[in-house]
Scaffold this motif. Sequence first.
Motif, mmCIF file in Angstrom:
data_model
loop_
_atom_site.group_PDB
_atom_site.id
_atom_site.type_symbol
_atom_site.label_atom_id
_atom_site.label_comp_id
_atom_site.label_asym_id
_atom_site.label_seq_id
_atom_site.Cartn_x
_atom_site.Cartn_y
_atom_site.Cartn_z
ATOM 1 N N ASN A 1 -13.978 23.781 36.761
ATOM 2 C CA ASN A 1 -13.820 24.048 35.334
ATOM 3 C C ASN A 1 -12.501 24.749 35.053
ATOM 4 O O ASN A 1 -11.820 24.469 34.067
ATOM 5 C CB ASN A 1 -14.994 24.900 34.835
ATOM 6 C CG ASN A 1 -15.166 24.811 33.324
ATOM 7 O OD1 ASN A 1 -15.505 23.750 32.814
ATOM 8 N ND2 ASN A 1 -14.934 25.913 32.612
ATOM 9 N N ARG B 1 -15.727 22.735 29.541
ATOM 10 C CA ARG B 1 -17.082 22.390 29.967
ATOM 11 C C ARG B 1 -17.533 21.073 29.337
ATOM 12 O O ARG B 1 -18.247 20.282 29.958
ATOM 13 C CB ARG B 1 -18.055 23.512 29.599
ATOM 14 C CG ARG B 1 -17.954 24.735 30.499
ATOM 15 C CD ARG B 1 -19.182 25.622 30.336
ATOM 16 N NE ARG B 1 -19.265 26.184 29.003
ATOM 17 C CZ ARG B 1 -18.744 27.371 28.659
ATOM 18 N NH1 ARG B 1 -18.127 28.111 29.576
ATOM 19 N NH2 ARG B 1 -18.846 27.829 27.427
ATOM 20 N N LYS C 1 -15.321 18.073 30.977
ATOM 21 C CA LYS C 1 -15.343 17.991 32.444
ATOM 22 C C LYS C 1 -16.030 16.723 32.970
ATOM 23 O O LYS C 1 -15.493 16.063 33.872
ATOM 24 C CB LYS C 1 -16.017 19.238 33.010
ATOM 25 C CG LYS C 1 -16.019 19.346 34.527
ATOM 26 C CD LYS C 1 -16.494 20.750 34.929
ATOM 27 C CE LYS C 1 -16.664 20.866 36.439
ATOM 28 N NZ LYS C 1 -17.906 20.204 36.887
#
Length: 219
Positions: free
Chosen positions: A50, A34, A37
Motif C-alpha cells: 500500500n 487502498r 490497489k
Amino acid sequence: MKTISSAVEQYIKGKPFLQTALSQGIINLTSLARQVKPDIEAQLGKEVRNGAVVMALKRLSDDLEFRATHRIIKVLKDIGEITVRSALTDYTFLVSESILQNQMRLLREIHPQKDAFYTSSRGVNELNIVVSSSLNSLVEAFFEQERLTQKAENLSSISVKLPAENVSVPGIYYFIFQRLAWEGIILYEVISTTNEFTILVDEEQVDRAFTVIKDLKSL
C-alpha cells in the motif's frame, strides 16, 4: 517492464474527476491507495505494498499539478469579457435541403434588430438555432416545413472571451465544464469559436453558472 508508477498513472488518467482532485491535493492518498490497489495488482500481476501505491500517487499528484493545472489556471486568470443574456429559446431541426435557405430568410429578417440575440451551429444531422424569445414567431414561421426535434425556452446564455493562448493549452474546456458539472449545472448547448465560447443554461441556473466562471479568474 511495467512499474507501479506507470500502472497508477494509467489508472488515474482514466478517471478525469479523480485526476483533477488529485492534482488539487483535496484527496486522502492513503484511502485512495487502498481503493486502487486491487486494480494496480491486476495490471502488474503481483501483490504490491500500500505504501508503494501511496508514493506513486504522491509523485503523480505533484507532477499533475505542474503539468496541467498550473498552465490552465494561468490562462484562466486572463479570461476576458463575460456576457450574459436571458429570455432565449433553443431550437433543433433536422438538416434538410431547404433548411439553409430558410435560415438565410430568417437572418435577413432579424438583421435590422440590433438588440436581438441569434446564434446557430450545424452538425451532420442537426441544425441548432438560439434566438431571443421575441423572435420565436419568426423562427417558427420560416421553419414551419422543417422537422423540429427539440425546443427549449426560458434559457440564458453566458459568453466568455478566452485569451489567445487557450488553443495551445490542453484541458481548458474540460477544466471549465468540470466545475460547472460539480455545481450540477446542465448545459443545453455549447457553441464555440477560436477564442470564445457560449453556454446555454436554464434561467434558474444562470447565476450559479456565472459565479463558477467568474471565480475561475481568482483561482
